[in-house]
Design a protein around this motif. Structure first.
Motif, mmCIF file in Angstrom:
data_model
loop_
_atom_site.group_PDB
_atom_site.id
_atom_site.type_symbol
_atom_site.label_atom_id
_atom_site.label_comp_id
_atom_site.label_asym_id
_atom_site.label_seq_id
_atom_site.Cartn_x
_atom_site.Cartn_y
_atom_site.Cartn_z
ATOM 1 N N ALA A 1 0.831 -1.205 0.000
ATOM 2 C CA ALA A 1 0.000 0.000 0.000
ATOM 3 C C ALA A 1 0.866 1.256 0.000
ATOM 4 C CB ALA A 1 -0.932 -0.008 1.206
ATOM 5 N N LEU A 2 1.974 1.212 0.731
ATOM 6 C CA LEU A 2 2.897 2.348 0.743
ATOM 7 C C LEU A 2 3.498 2.590 -0.638
ATOM 8 C CD1 LEU A 2 4.737 1.821 4.135
ATOM 9 C CD2 LEU A 2 3.497 3.875 3.456
ATOM 10 N N MET A 3 3.877 1.525 -1.319
ATOM 11 C CA MET A 3 4.434 1.671 -2.661
ATOM 12 C C MET A 3 3.402 2.284 -3.619
ATOM 13 S SD MET A 3 7.554 0.723 -2.391
ATOM 14 C CE MET A 3 7.608 1.124 -0.648
ATOM 15 N N THR A 4 2.151 1.869 -3.473
ATOM 16 C CA THR A 4 1.088 2.436 -4.301
ATOM 17 C C THR A 4 0.932 3.926 -4.025
ATOM 18 O OG1 THR A 4 -0.102 0.339 -4.386
ATOM 19 C CG2 THR A 4 -1.380 2.324 -4.845
ATOM 20 N N LYS B 1 3.817 5.864 -5.676
ATOM 21 C CA LYS B 1 3.589 6.031 -7.112
ATOM 22 C C LYS B 1 2.554 7.118 -7.375
ATOM 23 C CE LYS B 1 4.446 1.149 -8.234
ATOM 24 N NZ LYS B 1 3.819 -0.101 -8.729
ATOM 25 N N ARG B 2 1.480 7.074 -6.607
ATOM 26 C CA ARG B 2 0.400 8.047 -6.802
ATOM 27 C C ARG B 2 0.899 9.458 -6.515
ATOM 28 N NH1 ARG B 2 -4.449 6.542 -3.270
ATOM 29 N NH2 ARG B 2 -4.315 4.706 -4.629
ATOM 30 N N GLU C 1 1.707 14.759 -8.057
ATOM 31 C CA GLU C 1 2.299 15.974 -7.520
ATOM 32 C C GLU C 1 3.509 16.484 -8.296
ATOM 33 O OE1 GLU C 1 0.603 17.449 -5.275
ATOM 34 O OE2 GLU C 1 -0.742 15.729 -5.076
ATOM 35 N N LEU C 2 4.099 15.651 -9.136
ATOM 36 C CA LEU C 2 5.335 16.058 -9.797
ATOM 37 C C LEU C 2 5.149 17.297 -10.661
ATOM 38 C CD1 LEU C 2 8.300 15.601 -10.338
ATOM 39 C CD2 LEU C 2 7.679 13.963 -12.128
ATOM 40 N N ALA C 3 4.059 17.346 -11.405
ATOM 41 C CA ALA C 3 3.826 18.491 -12.290
ATOM 42 C C ALA C 3 3.725 19.787 -11.485
ATOM 43 C CB ALA C 3 2.562 18.270 -13.115
ATOM 44 N N GLU C 4 3.018 19.733 -10.341
ATOM 45 C CA GLU C 4 2.874 20.941 -9.521
ATOM 46 C C GLU C 4 4.205 21.336 -8.888
ATOM 47 O OE1 GLU C 4 0.411 22.590 -5.616
ATOM 48 O OE2 GLU C 4 -0.293 20.801 -6.667
ATOM 49 N N LEU C 5 4.972 20.346 -8.429
ATOM 50 C CA LEU C 5 6.287 20.647 -7.876
ATOM 51 C C LEU C 5 7.162 21.331 -8.923
ATOM 52 C CD1 LEU C 5 6.951 17.331 -5.919
ATOM 53 C CD2 LEU C 5 6.570 19.583 -4.903
ATOM 54 N N HIS C 6 7.124 20.814 -10.144
ATOM 55 C CA HIS C 6 7.909 21.398 -11.227
ATOM 56 C C HIS C 6 7.432 22.811 -11.537
ATOM 57 C CE1 HIS C 6 10.312 21.790 -14.763
ATOM 58 N NE2 HIS C 6 9.291 21.664 -15.602
ATOM 59 N N ASP D 1 10.539 -1.484 -6.806
ATOM 60 C CA ASP D 1 9.815 -1.740 -8.046
ATOM 61 C C ASP D 1 10.448 -0.923 -9.177
ATOM 62 O OD1 ASP D 1 8.007 -1.749 -10.154
ATOM 63 O OD2 ASP D 1 6.236 -1.557 -8.879
ATOM 64 N N PRO D 2 10.830 -1.566 -10.292
ATOM 65 C CA PRO D 2 11.436 -0.828 -11.403
ATOM 66 C C PRO D 2 10.577 0.334 -11.896
ATOM 67 C CG PRO D 2 11.681 -3.182 -11.731
ATOM 68 C CD PRO D 2 10.790 -3.024 -10.546
ATOM 69 N N GLU D 3 9.261 0.208 -11.748
ATOM 70 C CA GLU D 3 8.385 1.313 -12.153
ATOM 71 C C GLU D 3 8.652 2.546 -11.293
ATOM 72 O OE1 GLU D 3 3.632 2.436 -12.696
ATOM 73 O OE2 GLU D 3 4.220 0.471 -11.901
ATOM 74 N N ILE D 4 8.847 2.336 -9.985
ATOM 75 C CA ILE D 4 9.155 3.461 -9.099
ATOM 76 C C ILE D 4 10.531 4.033 -9.428
ATOM 77 C CG2 ILE D 4 9.590 4.131 -6.706
ATOM 78 C CD1 ILE D 4 7.460 2.196 -5.819
ATOM 79 N N THR D 5 11.490 3.154 -9.697
ATOM 80 C CA THR D 5 12.832 3.616 -10.061
ATOM 81 C C THR D 5 12.785 4.503 -11.300
ATOM 82 O OG1 THR D 5 13.812 1.606 -9.115
ATOM 83 C CG2 THR D 5 15.171 2.871 -10.653
#
Length: 250
Positions: free
Chosen positions: A82-85, A88-89, A94-99, A115-119
């Motif tokens: 659940a933490l990994m999910t 990812k979320r 939030e990345l766009a707003e941080l940028h 998880d390679p997806e997180i990497t």
């Protein structure tokens, strides 16, 4: 909307240049309310967003957050998943707003078991925000300080073994340059929430002369007011750096 005005009017608030936070107490916050632990983590993620906004508003230049330690893999698998999910979320949402807000994002720790997806998402976050000049947000993810120091020592040993440097050139500066936090100033202030009074293997090298503040609030309750209150207390401390006094007053 009054928060920005409050921050601007508090002209005597001397903020730490580099603020580090151990975000603790999500699970206990949820349990006290009869909720699943993951609900505490969800609330904690919401608090991260407010924390970043507040830090930028009041003038913190570097913010480092301990999000997931290398020891957290020992938690129940359901909670880890659940933490990994949630992680990812958070990156996706939030990345766009941080940028957009000129925040430069950096994640420290190892890729072991991640998880390679997180990497890949972390790499994208680094690339997207690399040229930003505002708040430097560092997230310690799958991070442990002893492992960080051991990895830095290993790099030095490898360089000495292949003749790239001499043993006598191995000093504090050389090791610091090989830490995950290379290029960041040491934290001025560490805050840990939830009433726990320990470092839990976080930034052991970098916190050598930091002020340490342990607050009773669980992380989901550590709002803007609590952050400003804690930094105000820090302002009145006297930093000595092993001998020299440096009172944090305006």
């Amino acid at each position: 909307m009054h928060h920005q005005n409050d921050a601007q009017s508090d002209t005597r608030l001397v903020v730490p240049r580099h603020l580090a936070i151990i975000m603790d107490g999500n699970g206990r916050w949820a349990q006290q309310r009869g909720l699943p632990r993951i609900e505490g983590h969800r609330k904690g993620v919401e608090r991260v967003k407010e924390c970043v906004r507040t830090a930028a508003e009041i003038g913190v230049e570097y913010l480092t957050l301990f999000s997931f330690s290398s020891e957290n893999w020992r938690r129940p698998q359901e909670e880890v998943d659940a933490l990994m999910t949630l992680i990812k979320r958070f990156i996706r949402q939030e990345l766009a707003e941080l940028h957009e807000n000129n925040v430069r994002v950096r994640v420290i720790g190892t890729a072991d078991r991640v998880d390679p997806e997180i990497t890949a998402m972390i790499a994208d976050a680094h690339a997207l925000t690399a040229e930003n000049t505002g708040l430097r947000l560092t997230i310690a993810f799958n991070y442990g300080a002893r492992d960080e120091i051991a990895r830095a020592a290993r790099r030095l040993a490898e360089e000495v073994a292949r003749g790239a440097m001499r043993p006598e050139d191995v000093d504090m500066a050389a090791l610091e340059q090989r830490l995950d936090t290379q290029g960041l100033p040491d934290p001025d202030l560490l805050i840990r929430t939830s009433g726990e009074v320990r470092l839990s293997n976080f930034l052991l090298w970098q916190l050598a002369y930091a002020e340490l503040m342990f607050v009773e609030d669980y992380w989901p309750d550590f709002d803007r007011e609590a952050m400003v209150r804690t930094i105000s207390a820090y302002q009145n401390r006297e930093r000595r750096f092993g001998g020299l006094s440096a009172r944090r007053t305006a």
